[in-house]
Scaffold this active site. Structure first.
Site, PDB file in Angstrom:
ATOM      1  N   GLY A   1     -58.728  44.879 -40.270  1.00 27.82           N
ATOM      2  CA  GLY A   1     -60.506  45.793 -39.789  1.00 27.82           C
ATOM      3  C   GLY A   1     -61.708  44.875 -39.990  1.00 27.82           C
ATOM      4  O   GLY A   1     -63.040  45.015 -39.746  1.00 27.82           O
TER       5      GLY A   1
ATOM      6  N   THR B   1     -57.195  48.011 -33.189  1.00 27.70           N
ATOM      7  CA  THR B   1     -55.743  48.247 -34.832  1.00 27.70           C
ATOM      8  C   THR B   1     -55.449  46.868 -35.392  1.00 27.70           C
ATOM      9  O   THR B   1     -55.773  45.937 -33.907  1.00 27.70           O
ATOM     10  CB  THR B   1     -54.311  48.844 -34.510  1.00 27.70           C
ATOM     11  OG1 THR B   1     -53.533  48.155 -35.839  1.00 27.70           O
ATOM     12  CG2 THR B   1     -54.045  48.490 -33.224  1.00 27.70           C
ATOM     13  N   GLY B   2     -55.523  46.234 -36.369  1.00 29.44           N
ATOM     14  CA  GLY B   2     -55.192  44.934 -37.226  1.00 29.44           C
ATOM     15  C   GLY B   2     -56.533  44.392 -37.895  1.00 29.44           C
ATOM     16  O   GLY B   2     -56.295  45.785 -38.343  1.00 29.44           O
TER      17      GLY B   2
ATOM     18  N   THR C   1     -51.375  51.318 -38.325  1.00 28.59           N
ATOM     19  CA  THR C   1     -52.284  52.048 -38.260  1.00 28.59           C
ATOM     20  C   THR C   1     -52.211  52.975 -37.136  1.00 28.59           C
ATOM     21  O   THR C   1     -51.224  52.456 -36.009  1.00 28.59           O
ATOM     22  CB  THR C   1     -53.684  51.062 -37.939  1.00 28.59           C
ATOM     23  OG1 THR C   1     -53.894  51.033 -39.482  1.00 28.59           O
ATOM     24  CG2 THR C   1     -54.539  52.299 -37.671  1.00 28.59           C
TER      25      THR C   1
ATOM     26  N   ARG D   1     -62.490  49.861 -50.966  1.00 29.11           N
ATOM     27  CA  ARG D   1     -62.303  49.623 -49.243  1.00 29.11           C
ATOM     28  C   ARG D   1     -62.488  50.296 -48.053  1.00 29.11           C
ATOM     29  O   ARG D   1     -61.476  50.637 -47.895  1.00 29.11           O
ATOM     30  CB  ARG D   1     -61.447  48.197 -49.023  1.00 29.11           C
ATOM     31  CG  ARG D   1     -60.784  47.185 -48.155  1.00 29.11           C
ATOM     32  CD  ARG D   1     -60.536  47.948 -46.596  1.00 29.11           C
ATOM     33  NE  ARG D   1     -60.640  46.532 -45.501  1.00 29.11           N
ATOM     34  CZ  ARG D   1     -59.534  47.168 -44.517  1.00 29.11           C
ATOM     35  NH1 ARG D   1     -59.280  47.819 -44.178  1.00 29.11           N
ATOM     36  NH2 ARG D   1     -59.598  46.446 -43.874  1.00 29.11           N
ATOM     37  N   VAL D   2     -63.452  50.278 -47.188  1.00 26.78           N
ATOM     38  CA  VAL D   2     -62.979  51.328 -45.841  1.00 26.78           C
ATOM     39  C   VAL D   2     -63.200  49.938 -44.526  1.00 26.78           C
ATOM     40  O   VAL D   2     -63.889  48.880 -44.475  1.00 26.78           O
ATOM     41  CB  VAL D   2     -64.497  51.800 -45.785  1.00 26.78           C
ATOM     42  CG1 VAL D   2     -64.272  52.745 -44.522  1.00 26.78           C
ATOM     43  CG2 VAL D   2     -64.637  52.318 -46.785  1.00 26.78           C
ATOM     44  N   GLY D   3     -61.432  49.939 -43.585  1.00 25.63           N
ATOM     45  CA  GLY D   3     -61.749  48.866 -42.772  1.00 25.63           C
ATOM     46  C   GLY D   3     -62.964  49.805 -41.015  1.00 25.63           C
ATOM     47  O   GLY D   3     -63.838  50.289 -41.578  1.00 25.63           O
ATOM     48  N   ASP D   4     -62.345  49.218 -40.286  1.00 27.90           N
ATOM     49  CA  ASP D   4     -62.710  49.464 -39.009  1.00 27.90           C
ATOM     50  C   ASP D   4     -62.230  50.727 -38.799  1.00 27.90           C
ATOM     51  O   ASP D   4     -63.039  51.676 -37.800  1.00 27.90           O
ATOM     52  CB  ASP D   4     -62.154  48.274 -38.079  1.00 27.90           C
ATOM     53  CG  ASP D   4     -60.351  48.350 -37.849  1.00 27.90           C
ATOM     54  OD1 ASP D   4     -59.896  48.324 -38.663  1.00 27.90           O
ATOM     55  OD2 ASP D   4     -60.680  48.727 -36.639  1.00 27.90           O
TER      56      ASP D   4
HETATM   57  N1  ASP Z   1     -57.413  48.703 -38.647  1.00 32.30           N
HETATM   58  C1  ASP Z   1     -56.914  48.745 -39.861  1.00 32.30           C
HETATM   59  C2  ASP Z   1     -58.216  48.000 -41.262  1.00 32.30           C
HETATM   60  O1  ASP Z   1     -58.579  47.380 -41.345  1.00 32.30           O
HETATM   61  C3  ASP Z   1     -55.124  48.563 -40.514  1.00 32.30           C
HETATM   62  C4  ASP Z   1     -53.937  47.802 -39.285  1.00 32.30           C
HETATM   63  O2  ASP Z   1     -55.359  48.628 -37.780  1.00 32.30           O
HETATM   64  O3  ASP Z   1     -52.990  48.876 -38.917  1.00 32.30           O
HETATM   65  O4  ASP Z   1     -57.883  49.166 -42.251  1.00 32.30           O
END
Ligand code: ASP
Length: 287
Positions: A207, A204-205, A154, A182-185
């Site tokens: 979500g 990032t990480g 990301t 699916r939708v993340g953060d």
């Molecule tokens: N935060 C992103 C998500 O959960 C993934 C990522 O940061 O690698 O979609």
């Protein structure tokens, strides 16, 4: 001289050792792209869009062209741009069929009465953006980089222009093997990114866990309460780890150009430029 400045991350996660230099190479290039826009009198938003668009187009980071596919093998993209000076944002969730959601996010923020579009109908808004000439395409779904006006993993960036205006972005293909839809953060205001007239952050990480603690907004709040920016980044990550036990990373920058970063993942490549192009520095941010 700390302003203008840009800080870019290439995603926090379990980077393979041999991929880390590649990630650093691309985020350094992206930082230069954004910084040059600033130096050519572009706004913080112009620079943040250009920098993120570069990362979406490079094919080597988990965003845009290089995004991880979902379980159906389809690239479903999430992105957001935040204008700290107006507390406005534009977000795109689970969009397919385009490479550059960051430009669409900015169009949504600047040209519609809404903040967040998702799924198939978000593509209709993209088509309207192209029809109206807000951005040009070089091929179907691919936005041409040069038409942004200055006049791995990301990605995200924070830009502070010479007047102290802050812009923040995030753009991603999401976590590995995500279920379709699916939708993340990343497109969620306050979670994946946040900026106001004091400070900005981009996370990032994992979500699902970043959203639970609204990581970007919380970290900016620590700065508003008086913490040093680097200390606030570390406090944000400590809070995140304590409450969720999960992995993430965050970059932070305040209106004076002070920056911070922290991660509890294996690595989070970052690049920073302040004042002049030749100040570029980068780190793998190894835990
Ligand atoms: N935060 C992103 C998500 O959960 C993934 C990522 O940061 O690698 O979609």
């Amino acid at each position: 001289m700390k302003l203008p400045m840009i800080i870019v991350h290439g995603g926090a996660g379990s980077w393979k050792d041999e991929r880390i230099p590649v990630g650093i190479e691309y985020i350094e290039k992206a930082a230069r792209v954004g910084f040059k826009v600033l130096k050519n009198s572009g706004s913080a938003l112009d620079a943040a869009e250009a920098c993120t668009l570069f990362m979406e187009s490079c094919g080597s980071l988990n965003a845009g062209k290089g995004a991880r596919p979902n379980q159906d093998g389809v690239l479903e993209l999430d992105a957001m741009i935040v204008d700290g000076s107006s507390l406005q944002f534009g977000s795109v969730g689970a969009i397919t069929g385009i490479q550059n959601p960051i430009s669409l996010a900015r169009y949504i923020m600047e040209k519609t009465d809404y903040n967040f579009f998702a799924g198939e109908n978000a593509k209709r808004v993209y088509d309207r953006m192209i029809e109206e000439g807000y951005r040009q395409e070089i091929e179907s779904g691919v936005v041409e980089t040069v038409n942004i006006s200055p006049s791995g993993d990301t990605v995200g960036c924070l830009v502070v222009d010479s007047d102290g205006n802050i812009a923040a972005t995030s753009s991603t293909g999401g976590i590995p093997k995500k279920l379709p839809g699916r939708v993340g953060d990343s497109p969620v205001m306050g979670a994946g990114a946040y900026a106001n007239d004091v400070c900005g952050a981009s996370a990032t990480g994992w979500g699902e866990h970043i959203m639970r603690v609204v990581l970007s907004r919380m970290t900016v709040l620590y700065v508003e309460e008086g913490l040093d920016v680097m200390v606030a980044a570390k406090k944000g990550m400590d809070m995140f780890e304590k409450k969720t036990g999960s992995e993430a990373g965050i970059i932070v920058a305040d209106k004076s150009g002070n920056h911070g970063y922290a991660t509890n993942a294996k690595a989070m490549p970052i690049a920073i430029i302040k004042g002049e192009l030749d100040t570029l520095e980068s780190h793998a941010c190894l835990e």
